[in-house]
Design an enzyme around this catalytic site. Structure first.
Site, mmCIF file in Angstrom:
data_model
loop_
_atom_site.group_PDB
_atom_site.id
_atom_site.type_symbol
_atom_site.label_atom_id
_atom_site.label_comp_id
_atom_site.label_asym_id
_atom_site.label_seq_id
_atom_site.Cartn_x
_atom_site.Cartn_y
_atom_site.Cartn_z
ATOM 1 N N SER A 16 -3.603 32.763 -45.453
ATOM 2 C CA SER A 16 -3.914 32.998 -47.059
ATOM 3 C C SER A 16 -3.159 32.405 -47.665
ATOM 4 O O SER A 16 -1.785 32.219 -47.515
ATOM 5 C CB SER A 16 -4.290 34.273 -47.112
ATOM 6 O OG SER A 16 -4.292 35.250 -48.876
ATOM 7 N N HIS A 17 -3.566 32.090 -48.688
ATOM 8 C CA HIS A 17 -2.730 31.504 -49.968
ATOM 9 C C HIS A 17 -1.607 32.261 -50.487
ATOM 10 O O HIS A 17 -0.720 32.047 -50.782
ATOM 11 C CB HIS A 17 -3.214 31.171 -51.638
ATOM 12 C CG HIS A 17 -4.040 29.746 -51.050
ATOM 13 N ND1 HIS A 17 -4.753 29.650 -50.499
ATOM 14 C CD2 HIS A 17 -4.163 28.323 -51.876
ATOM 15 C CE1 HIS A 17 -5.378 28.093 -50.739
ATOM 16 N NE2 HIS A 17 -5.066 27.548 -50.847
ATOM 17 N N SER A 18 -1.770 33.707 -50.401
ATOM 18 C CA SER A 18 -0.653 34.785 -51.034
ATOM 19 C C SER A 18 -0.580 35.671 -49.366
ATOM 20 O O SER A 18 -0.896 36.129 -49.030
ATOM 21 C CB SER A 18 -1.997 36.190 -51.394
ATOM 22 O OG SER A 18 -0.793 37.316 -51.156
ATOM 23 N N ASP A 21 -8.721 32.274 -46.218
ATOM 24 C CA ASP A 21 -9.489 32.595 -47.796
ATOM 25 C C ASP A 21 -10.196 31.785 -48.942
ATOM 26 O O ASP A 21 -10.778 31.513 -48.704
ATOM 27 C CB ASP A 21 -8.255 33.417 -48.590
ATOM 28 C CG ASP A 21 -7.018 32.591 -48.728
ATOM 29 O OD1 ASP A 21 -6.838 30.945 -48.207
ATOM 30 O OD2 ASP A 21 -6.154 33.389 -49.608
#
Ligand SMILES: Nc1ncnc2c1ncn2[C@@H]1O[C@H](COP(=O)(O)OP(=O)(O)O)[C@@H](O)[C@H]1O
Ligand SMILES: Nc1ncnc2c1ncn2[C@@H]1O[C@H](COP(=O)(O)OP(=O)(O)O)[C@@H](O)[C@H]1O
Ligand SMILES: [Mg+2]
Ligand SMILES: [Mg+2]
Ligand SMILES: [Mg+2]
Ligand SMILES: [Mg+2]
Lengths: 128, 219, 128, 219
Positions: free
Chosen positions: C9-11, C67
């Protein structure tokens, strides 16, 4: 004014991280995290979801995204307890949480109306 | 003997006790085919309900108490069973209306509305391996007992017996709703935790009704 | 042994929260979070993703969930740099991150093989 | 004049400078139709590359330097442009092979391989409003200049001119790949940040080649 978005997840981190992620592409959108139980554990909270929907609404309506089935049950129950006037402009999206959430946030940021923000969420498959 | 608010309060307290007693068992069932929190979820929810029972008004109706149970479970359970059972009690409260006593007909109406609430909320059908598989046989058995002229306590005992059998019947099934549906064939051989807890709660209803009836007969 | 799962995920919060969430239903599955940039910001890290894939593998292969599009690009590039032997048993799922991730974790926990874990991810729409 | 490792190193340093100089502009373009990090991403990446340039061996080939750029961008950029440009430099390095100097033919081969790398990685087509829309016209123009007998510097100048025009041409388009594809019609009127940065990088290639050629002629 703009459509607000609520991210309902069993995990507080997922809901918060999604606000971080979607904010990058939609910095002025009204994005509210509603993750975890009242104690911050894994689960969903009726009160957290209800108040997130109220905070997300600015008069233009709210799109709610959920992670799993029990999050949808909580969101639907929250809807049942809202004022009829607000309830009318809340939609629970049949969409994947992260991918649909980013798409909805971008649409809301662009000033799309409720039906179009919902459609953006529901058509997202997230591999752009 | 028609059952009043005293019975509803007793039933709720007994439900809280039985859920606490079976907490570990419910956690184990949910660990096998879910996320392992069902016992905790219901224990948290019913403990919160009990904490609120002292605050109810002296002239509260059965329906008012059922509504308090509903809103408290919805706010505190934190899992699918919160909205599901919450909606059941809420619809049950609606069926009880403003009545101060519930006769056999009213009990059947309350149970039917409760089951309909679970179905409305969760959209499960019989055989999906959910709490519906405890509630639907319970409603059918209660109606049959009422039709056969059974007393309130007999109606509830029939419901509890059928719910227990219904919960046991979920064991060989694959789940089509809820988390257990992720497991496919691996759900086979495990009892649905929500069906099991619903059968415990309905047994508490029958037991408290029997105790009240016995007390009234003696007294 | 079992198939491992990597959540890209980017997060960082989303990836970690998803490990928390999926672990509840698949407590013994090998679930690795690969979120954020090397500095912990929003983005993806080739090194984080590469080492997550290596850690997730126990010989039975790895399913990777992503994501957004740029996470897929990072994951595909990581694959290109893996040893051929490992690369052969890594699959990037065309699936929603959270919903597919939970389904994949449950399948892996149940001992499903690589193709079946991938199929579980890719058929998940998450409204059970 | 065929271009050696000295030119590749100069080109990379010039790329790092031009990216830093245009960082704010690239951030602004990406904020309009993306997530606003493109300038930061490339600045971080090329700064990391420059930090590694001192470590290269004296006899490194152009291909070896291009490969260092590739792996460093892949490891440090943190956004889509990392894998995309990283793959471009990697495939470019493959096309350069073990050659110590790149003539016009070799430059066209390197640019073509780089563009093919971007396409392989990102699967975008011309007109999708991505960096491909800078790279493909650049490759075509470079090949045409080479066919017309242009020098290495002329081949790269043609590529840079075409990339610049290609980046500008993305403005009226809707995006079909990358984050900007979320925006639909709202992407219209905005230049693609990746196409713009690629045109800056190709301009740096042309400028450094011209400077080397001029220095060689004088010297
Ligand atoms: N859609 C549904 N309809 C009816 N019952 C359901 C549904 N989804 C889940 N359930 C019931 O809820 C029970 C699980 O409750 P609980 O563990 O508290 O929630 P969660 O699954 O969110 O952790 C299941 O055993 C099943 O009986
Ligand atoms: N699939 C793709 N194919 C080609 N280029 C792409 C693709 N996806 C994104 N890009 C390019 O990457 C640029 C964005 O890079 P950057 O901002 O660094 O990454 P991110 O979008 O992950 O934040 C876009 O402007 C576009 O030129
Ligand atoms: Mg559970
Ligand atoms: Mg749960
Ligand atoms: Mg960007
Ligand atoms: Mg980015």
């Amino acid at each position: 004014m703009a459509v607000g978005i609520v991210f309902v997840s069993h995990s507080p981190k997922i809901a918060e991280g999604l606000v971080d992620l979607a904010s990058q592409m939609a910095s002025s959108a009204r994005l509210i995290a509603a993750g975890g139980t009242d104690e911050g554990g894994i689960g969903t909270s009726f009160d957290t979801v209800s108040s997130a929907i109220e905070r997300a609404d600015s008069g233009d309506g709210v799109v709610v995204l959920c992670d799993l089935g029990s999050a949808i049950l909580t969101a639907e129950t929250a809807l049942d307890f809202l004022d009829d006037e607000l309830k009318e402009r809340v939609r629970i999206a049949d969409a994947p949480l992260v991918e649909g959430g980013v798409a909805a946030a971008v649409a809301a940021e662009g000033g799309a109306e409720l039906a179009d923000v919902l459609a953006a969420a529901e058509s997202a498959r997230g591999s752009a | 003997m028609a059952l009043g608010t005293g019975w509803v309060v007793d039933w709720v307290r007994a439900s809280a006790e039985v859920v606490k007693e079976h907490r570990t068992e419910l956690v184990r069932l949910d660990r096998e085919i879910g996320d392992g929190d069902h016992g905790e979820n219901l224990d948290r929810g019913f403990s919160a309900v009990v904490a609120k029972l002292d605050g109810i008004e002296a002239d509260a109706t059965p329906g008012a108490v059922l509504k308090l149970v509903a809103t408290t479970l919805i706010s505190t359970v934190g899992g699918a069973s919160g909205p599901l059972l919450g909606t059941a009690y809420l619809k049950g409260a609606g069926a009880a209306g403003a009545a101060t006593e519930l006769d056999a007909d009213a009990l059947v109406a309350v149970l039917t509305a409760a089951r309909d609430g679970v179905v409305l909320r969760g959209k499960a059908e019989s055989g999906d391996k959910t709490m519906v598989d405890a509630w639907t046989p319970a409603v059918d058995a209660a109606a049959a007992a009422r039709d056969a002229g059974g007393s309130e306590a007999e109606v509830l005992a029939a419901a509890a017996d059928a719910a227990e059998a219904g919960a046991a019947a979920t064991e060989p099934w694959v789940a089509r709703k809820g988390r257990a549906s992720y497991l496919g064939e691996r759900a086979i051989g495990h009892r649905d935790p929500g069906a099991q807890s619903s059968s415990l709660i309905l047994r508490a209803a029958a037991d408290t009704a029997a105790a009240q009836t016995a007390a009234a007969t003696e007294g």
